[in-house]
Design a protein around this motif. Structure first.
Motif, PDB file in Angstrom:
ATOM      1  N   HIS A 212      -8.459 -65.920  51.062  1.00 16.88           N
ATOM      2  CA  HIS A 212      -9.355 -66.177  52.192  1.00 16.88           C
ATOM      3  C   HIS A 212     -10.555 -65.226  52.177  1.00 16.88           C
ATOM      4  O   HIS A 212     -11.692 -65.647  52.455  1.00 16.88           O
ATOM      5  CB  HIS A 212      -8.584 -66.057  53.506  1.00 16.88           C
TER       6      HIS A 212
ATOM      7  N   GLN B 235     -12.810 -66.497  49.430  1.00 15.99           N
ATOM      8  CA  GLN B 235     -13.591 -67.654  49.846  1.00 15.99           C
ATOM      9  C   GLN B 235     -14.687 -67.258  50.817  1.00 15.99           C
ATOM     10  O   GLN B 235     -15.808 -67.794  50.766  1.00 15.99           O
ATOM     11  CB  GLN B 235     -12.673 -68.698  50.498  1.00 15.99           C
TER      12      GLN B 235
ATOM     13  N   ASP C  75      -5.569 -60.868  55.151  1.00 15.76           N
ATOM     14  CA  ASP C  75      -6.185 -62.028  54.506  1.00 15.76           C
ATOM     15  C   ASP C  75      -5.761 -63.318  55.191  1.00 15.76           C
ATOM     16  O   ASP C  75      -6.588 -64.205  55.439  1.00 15.76           O
ATOM     17  CB  ASP C  75      -5.801 -62.062  53.027  1.00 15.76           C
ATOM     18  N   ARG C  76      -4.481 -63.438  55.525  1.00 14.37           N
ATOM     19  CA  ARG C  76      -4.024 -64.637  56.261  1.00 14.37           C
ATOM     20  C   ARG C  76      -4.720 -64.730  57.621  1.00 14.37           C
ATOM     21  O   ARG C  76      -5.060 -65.828  58.089  1.00 14.37           O
ATOM     22  CB  ARG C  76      -2.505 -64.593  56.453  1.00 14.37           C
TER      23      ARG C  76
ATOM     24  N   GLY D 115      -8.112 -66.136  57.217  1.00 15.43           N
ATOM     25  CA  GLY D 115      -8.005 -67.585  57.094  1.00 15.43           C
ATOM     26  C   GLY D 115      -7.769 -68.262  58.433  1.00 15.43           C
ATOM     27  O   GLY D 115      -8.362 -69.303  58.733  1.00 15.43           O
TER      28      GLY D 115
ATOM     29  N   ARG E 131     -11.033 -68.376  60.433  1.00 13.20           N
ATOM     30  CA  ARG E 131     -11.963 -69.422  60.005  1.00 13.20           C
ATOM     31  C   ARG E 131     -11.506 -70.798  60.473  1.00 13.20           C
ATOM     32  O   ARG E 131     -12.328 -71.626  60.885  1.00 13.20           O
ATOM     33  CB  ARG E 131     -12.122 -69.383  58.488  1.00 13.20           C
ATOM     34  N   ASP E 132     -10.198 -71.039  60.446  1.00 12.76           N
ATOM     35  CA  ASP E 132      -9.676 -72.307  60.975  1.00 12.76           C
ATOM     36  C   ASP E 132      -9.944 -72.417  62.476  1.00 12.76           C
ATOM     37  O   ASP E 132     -10.314 -73.492  62.980  1.00 12.76           O
ATOM     38  CB  ASP E 132      -8.174 -72.417  60.703  1.00 12.76           C
TER      39      ASP E 132
END
Length: 438
Positions: free
Chosen positions: A53, A56, A220-221, A224, A227-228
């Motif tokens: 994540h 990205q 990192d999770r 992510g 961003r979701d």
């Protein structure tokens, strides 16, 4: 014909205004900003861990090679430099602990968070400056957010309590959901969100351990999930996000490899010193008893693995010498050596507070959103320059500060400010003018 000419004139003025970077409706055109800080996230923590994540995010936004924190490399001083754009000698939050040499008061970090007299020293943080220009702001656990500044409070504040766990991933996600609802449902413009990791893990286990890698994967999770959540709340086109930290972390050198720096070996603290904080990582402060300053300085000058300074002789690059609050003697340990005053058992396996020029003290910087470039890597810069960048994104006039937008403006599309909607409006006006003139 006269009406058509007037329309043409109006449209020309509108296009010129947009081209000059002054939107017709500044409030409608302004994007929102979320500032996220992961305490103790060293600049290279994601290089030996699988972080899809964060990887990205770098492709979808901007990344600095690393950021240099201010001297002091501690949580409260560094965070307050980020949110004010001022050197520590100006904002005077000179330690994590709130202290008073006259009374020997020492309050631990989390107990200082609501103490306005520690934070309110005449320098305005970004929350207050933004509110004074009509914006809505909030602080979620961010250091300094719970204080009042000349009687002004941040619009909405969440403050963490002593003993509250910092590593609960479920709670991390709940905090993100709360912040997203503030933006989407209540139209907040600026929110600062603080996480106490990976600092705690770095202290307890050290930076070069599987435990540190585990918490980086959790971060990192969380990135992510953030961003979701932005997508779920339909904020992709209106929310800019900056992710940063306050300092790095280094492994503490311990016996039998090295001897600890026990300062009571080199001077009689009880006899020569009236106040000290010497058991707090790599940075120490002392107030000598009247007439004993030279004796204290000379004694500490003979101690190994540290550098002792008189405050007024601190290097200019430290930006500390002008501080009124800092005591007369400052001690900085060499990287990885912890200061110990009287054989106190030192349990930390990792620490900070060392010279901000050390690579282990550097920190991360990532940003993404409608005002930032994509897949752009910048050179390193000092964290003090984040403040004018945030003001530019929020389209507000900054308070007096020590940063420079020149250091960060290359991160921005069109030199920042103005949303995608505003740029689209200018393009539509240009099309309209063209069709009208034909």
């Amino acid at each position: 014909m006269k009406m058509k000419t007037s329309l043409r004139l109006f449209l020309l003025v509108a296009v010129a205004t947009c081209a000059a970077g002054k939107p017709l409706s500044k409030a409608a055109d302004r994007n929102k900003l979320l500032l996220v800080s992961f305490d103790g996230f060293r600049w290279d923590y994601d290089q030996d861990v699988d972080t899809p994540h964060l990887d990205q995010l770098a492709r979808d936004g901007v990344k600095a090679k690393y950021i240099t924190p201010p001297m002091l490399t501690m949580t409260s001083p560094s965070h307050f430099t980020t949110i004010t754009g001022r050197w520590v000698e100006d904002h005077e939050v000179v330690h994590n602990m709130m202290f008073d040499p006259k009374t020997n008061l020492k309050l631990p970090h989390k107990q200082t968070l609501k103490q306005s007299k520690w934070w309110d020293n005449g320098v305005l943080p970004l929350w207050i400056t933004a509110q004074n220009q009509g914006l809505k702001t909030a602080s979620f656990y961010f250091p300094g957010g719970a204080a009042n500044y000349s009687g002004q409070a941040v619009d909405r504040v969440r403050v963490t309590d002593a003993g509250h766990p910092d590593d609960n991933e479920t709670e991390w996600r709940q905090n993100i959901d709360t912040v997203m609802s503030w933006f989407a449902d209540e139209d907040f413009d600026l929110v600062t969100l603080y996480y106490g990791e990976p600092d705690n893990v770095g202290h307890a286990h050290g930076p070069d351990t599987p435990d540190r890698k585990r918490i980086i994967r959790q971060i990192d999770r969380t990135v992510g999930y953030l961003r979701d959540a932005i997508g779920r709340h339909r904020l992709n086109d209106s929310l800019n996000v900056i992710i940063t930290s306050d300092h790095g972390m280094t492994t503490v050198k311990k016996r039998p490899q090295v001897d600890e720096i026990v300062l009571n070996k080199y001077l009689n603290l009880l006899k020569l010193v009236s106040f000290e904080i010497l058991d707090y990582g790599g940075f120490g402060i002392l107030t000598p008893r009247p007439g004993r300053e030279q004796e204290v300085f000379d004694a500490l000058s003979g101690a190994p693995n540290l550098t002792v300074y008189r405050k007024h002789q601190l290097p200019e690059s430290f930006r500390l010498a002008k501080s009124q609050r800092l005591p007369p003697i400052v001690v900085v340990a060499d990287l990885g050596f912890n200061l110990n005053s009287r054989f106190i058992v030192y349990v930390n396996k990792g620490d900070h507070g060392y010279h901000n020029g050390e690579m282990d003290m550097k920190m991360i910087f990532r940003a993404f959103g409608p005002d930032f470039k994509k897949n752009f890597v910048s050179g390193p810069f000092d964290s003090i320059h984040i403040y004018p960048l945030m003001c530019k994104v929020l389209q507000i006039e900054p308070a007096p500060h020590n940063g420079s937008l020149e250091q960060t403006q290359d991160l921005l599309l069109h030199s920042g400010g103005g949303s995608q909607r505003g740029r689209l409006s200018a393009a539509l006006l240009l099309l309209l003018i063209t069709s009208t003139l034909l």
